[in-house]
Write a protein that holds these residues in place. Structure first.
Motif, PDB file in Angstrom:
ATOM      1  N   LEU A   1       1.580  -1.336   0.957  1.00  0.00           N
ATOM      2  CA  LEU A   1       0.812  -2.688   0.904  1.00  0.00           C
ATOM      3  C   LEU A   1       0.826  -3.063  -0.620  1.00  0.00           C
ATOM      4  O   LEU A   1       1.050  -4.355  -0.817  1.00  0.00           O
ATOM      5  CB  LEU A   1      -0.724  -2.591   1.004  1.00  0.00           C
ATOM      6  CG  LEU A   1      -1.136  -2.651   2.681  1.00  0.00           C
ATOM      7  CD1 LEU A   1      -2.497  -2.356   2.752  1.00  0.00           C
ATOM      8  CD2 LEU A   1      -0.696  -4.118   3.174  1.00  0.00           C
ATOM      9  N   LEU A   2       0.932  -2.189  -1.568  1.00  0.00           N
ATOM     10  CA  LEU A   2       1.036  -2.851  -2.933  1.00  0.00           C
ATOM     11  C   LEU A   2       2.134  -3.565  -3.485  1.00  0.00           C
ATOM     12  O   LEU A   2       2.187  -4.442  -4.250  1.00  0.00           O
ATOM     13  CB  LEU A   2       0.599  -1.526  -3.730  1.00  0.00           C
ATOM     14  CG  LEU A   2       0.624  -1.589  -5.470  1.00  0.00           C
ATOM     15  CD1 LEU A   2      -0.740  -2.228  -5.583  1.00  0.00           C
ATOM     16  CD2 LEU A   2       0.736  -0.228  -6.078  1.00  0.00           C
ATOM     17  N   THR A   3       3.328  -3.093  -2.862  1.00  0.00           N
ATOM     18  CA  THR A   3       4.576  -3.719  -3.382  1.00  0.00           C
ATOM     19  C   THR A   3       5.265  -4.731  -2.367  1.00  0.00           C
ATOM     20  O   THR A   3       6.199  -5.187  -2.631  1.00  0.00           O
ATOM     21  CB  THR A   3       5.899  -2.436  -3.552  1.00  0.00           C
ATOM     22  OG1 THR A   3       5.848  -1.793  -2.422  1.00  0.00           O
ATOM     23  CG2 THR A   3       5.370  -1.815  -4.593  1.00  0.00           C
ATOM     24  N   GLN A   4       4.391  -5.271  -1.202  1.00  0.00           N
ATOM     25  CA  GLN A   4       5.283  -6.342  -0.607  1.00  0.00           C
ATOM     26  C   GLN A   4       5.330  -7.707  -1.339  1.00  0.00           C
ATOM     27  O   GLN A   4       6.286  -8.035  -1.403  1.00  0.00           O
ATOM     28  CB  GLN A   4       4.136  -6.666   0.738  1.00  0.00           C
ATOM     29  CG  GLN A   4       4.088  -5.404   1.726  1.00  0.00           C
ATOM     30  CD  GLN A   4       5.433  -5.186   2.321  1.00  0.00           C
ATOM     31  OE1 GLN A   4       6.238  -6.163   2.776  1.00  0.00           O
ATOM     32  NE2 GLN A   4       5.884  -4.047   2.349  1.00  0.00           N
ATOM     33  N   ILE A   5       4.395  -8.190  -1.970  1.00  0.00           N
ATOM     34  CA  ILE A   5       4.369  -9.366  -2.683  1.00  0.00           C
ATOM     35  C   ILE A   5       5.148  -9.132  -4.043  1.00  0.00           C
ATOM     36  O   ILE A   5       5.924 -10.072  -4.461  1.00  0.00           O
ATOM     37  CB  ILE A   5       3.049 -10.056  -2.628  1.00  0.00           C
ATOM     38  CG1 ILE A   5       2.228 -10.500  -1.411  1.00  0.00           C
ATOM     39  CG2 ILE A   5       3.180 -11.167  -3.688  1.00  0.00           C
ATOM     40  CD1 ILE A   5       0.903 -11.011  -1.505  1.00  0.00           C
ATOM     41  N   ALA A   6       4.790  -8.250  -4.665  1.00  0.00           N
ATOM     42  CA  ALA A   6       5.414  -7.835  -5.761  1.00  0.00           C
ATOM     43  C   ALA A   6       6.812  -7.447  -5.696  1.00  0.00           C
ATOM     44  O   ALA A   6       7.676  -8.012  -6.485  1.00  0.00           O
ATOM     45  CB  ALA A   6       4.724  -6.419  -6.622  1.00  0.00           C
TER      46      ALA A   6
END
Length: 526
Positions: free
Chosen positions: A167-172
């Motif tokens: 979840l942490l790196t989807q947008i990033a």
């Protein structure tokens, strides 16, 4: 000044030259053949230089004269020449000769293979490894929990720790891919999750906190994969090939699950549970070597791309320039973007339930022994891999025949929503386990048509921001999977499987309405 060379047979007299109406000519003859280096008796070379209008004051010195290193005389070319020796107004750029046949160079098939499809196949391979490394834990967790005395709560914590990083790196990951390029980000992701996979046995032996951190790190690597892939394909693949290319890449995930489920038990039986993580993790280095040598973030960066393929890609509406800043206000103000986010949530709620809870459904309702029924385990993944590619070819064929991209996306996603909804409603009316399995397979097969619907739409509406758009919608999709899995457990404690399927069908219908009202296949972000 434009210069052309014409080879004429050696003749006693130089033929008359016709003066073009648009400009004047300077004609000179020599006995050196620039094409075949033949003997000086074979050809006479006439070099004709077109004089621009600004140089016409010099016409008295050069017009009507011929210089040669052989015996020659000035010729008056003011009269009209015979028709047999007239030159066209526009001279050819190349040197023409009567005796030089055209040279045809035949490249080997591997050099003629389109480079854009090399990129697609490499992305397919990356997603194959992605799911191989993800599902191996679902098999290895059984001997690991026996060895380390983990209870069901601990097992659930380990399984969920992957999603912390994911979840942490989807947008990033989408922002990173759109600004620095998909090649670097996808390469980083594969190396990162491969290292985390290989370190899993060591972390497990060190203690539970180390294992949880390692699994979260693995989620970080896999979280950037989809946005980076979406970014790089938005630059390489023309619109007419978009659906089938994305369908092939996503089918790599399904086949990766099949491969992981098939080989993990064998490796565990022969070499122990650690061998699964070491062997699967090492495959990432092989892929990374091929990726470094073959892949480029965009066609502009590839020096070996054939001119005709470069022209084909350039003629299509693909993303070409890197992004310097993300226009968040503009992106979030567009209704089609929110249609993507909502539809992705509705789609993944049903998909995650089908793929996460179906083993329990097969066992509790259909009374199947899943350890002995390997076909039942891999059937949904095989069905989705096949139907995703069929849907991709259908979608691209419709686009190539003139149907609008918007219409095609709505048709394919409507199948991806209404197909699973229909087959799930039939489960309460069937009494045969075989028919129940057939309904589930058809539900998952029609679900895969979404690869040519919402999963292709990020590149349609904003090719420059394809990574960010996928990061946004897939974040909603992952949250749907997390919440949907938990809610399903709660429903089963207080209700039945029919209630689980009703919730999924309801969300499928909501997604259908939102998608058909607000989605578009036109570019709205530039």
């Amino acid at each position: 000044m434009r210069v052309g060379a014409v080879l004429l047979p050696l003749a006693p007299d130089l033929p008359f030259l016709q003066k073009p109406s648009s400009s004047l000519l300077h004609v000179s003859a020599g006995r050196c053949c620039p094409v075949c280096s033949c003997s000086r008796e074979k050809h006479r070379v006439v070099v004709v230089s077109r004089i621009p209008a600004k140089c016409r004051p010099l016409r008295r010195r050069i017009y009507g004269k011929v210089w040669a290193d052989v015996k020659s005389q000035p010729y008056d070319v003011s009269d009209s020449p015979p028709d047999s020796v007239k030159f066209p107004d526009t001279l050819p750029e190349s040197v023409l000769t009567e005796e030089a046949p055209p040279i045809t160079i035949v490249l080997p098939w591997w050099e003629q293979f389109p480079k854009r499809w090399v990129i697609v196949i490499l992305c397919f391979s990356a997603f194959l490894l992605c799911n191989m490394d993800r599902v191996n834990m679902s098999i290895a967790i059984l001997p690991m929990s026996a060895e380390f005395n983990w209870n069901p709560t601990t097992v659930g914590l380990i399984q969920s720790s992957f999603f912390w990083g994911y979840l942490l790196t989807q947008i990033a990951g989408g922002i990173w891919a759109d600004t620095v390029g998909g090649k670097f980000v996808l390469g980083f992701g594969v190396v990162w999750w491969s290292i985390a996979t290989a370190l899993t046995p060591i972390a497990a032996k060190l203690g539970l906190p180390f294992l949880l951190v390692t699994r979260a790190f693995m989620g970080i690597g896999e979280g950037v994969a989809m946005p980076a892939m979406n970014n790089i394909l938005s630059k390489w693949v023309p619109v007419a090939e978009r659906s089938r290319s994305l369908a092939l890449v996503y089918s790599g995930m399904y086949l990766g699950s099949v491969t992981g489920l098939a080989f993990s038990p064998f490796l565990i039986h022969k070499f122990g549970w650690s061998s699964v993580f070491y062997s699967f993790g090492s495959l990432g280095t092989v892929w990374f070597a091929s990726w470094l040598s073959q892949a480029y973030s965009s066609p502009i960066e590839d020096p070996g791309l054939r001119p005709e393929e470069r022209e084909l890609i350039a003629s299509s509406d693909v993303s070409k320039e890197p992004v310097k800043a993300i226009p968040w206000r503009l992106i979030l103000s567009k209704a089609p973007v929110w249609a993507l986010i909502v539809s992705h949530f509705c789609h993944n709620w049903g998909t995650f339930i089908l793929l996460t809870w179906m083993p329990t459904y097969y066992n509790q309702v259909l009374k199947f022994n899943l350890t002995e029924s390997g076909l039942i385990c891999v059937l949904p993944w095989l069905t989705m891999a096949l139907s995703a590619n069929v849907g991709g070819w259908i979608a691209d064929t419709l686009v190539s025949r003139g149907l609008s991209v918007t219409t095609v996306r709505k048709i394919m996603q409507s199948i991806g929503f209404l197909g699973p909804a229909f087959f799930l409603t039939q489960l309460s009316h069937v009494n045969s386990p075989a028919m129940a399995v057939l309904c589930m397979a058809c539900s998952q097969g029609t679900d895969a048509f979404s690869q040519s619907g919402l999963y292709s739409n990020h590149q349609d509406i904003g090719p420059r921001y394809a990574g960010v758009l996928l990061g946004l919608s897939n974040t909603a999709g992952v949250l749907a999977g997390v919440f949907g899995t938990a809610v399903t457990g709660y429903i089963l404690q207080h209700g039945s499987w029919d209630d689980v399927f009703k919730v999924s069908v309801g969300l499928y219908l909501v997604g259908t309405v939102v998608w058909n009202l607000f989605s578009t296949g036109e570019k709205i972000l530039d």
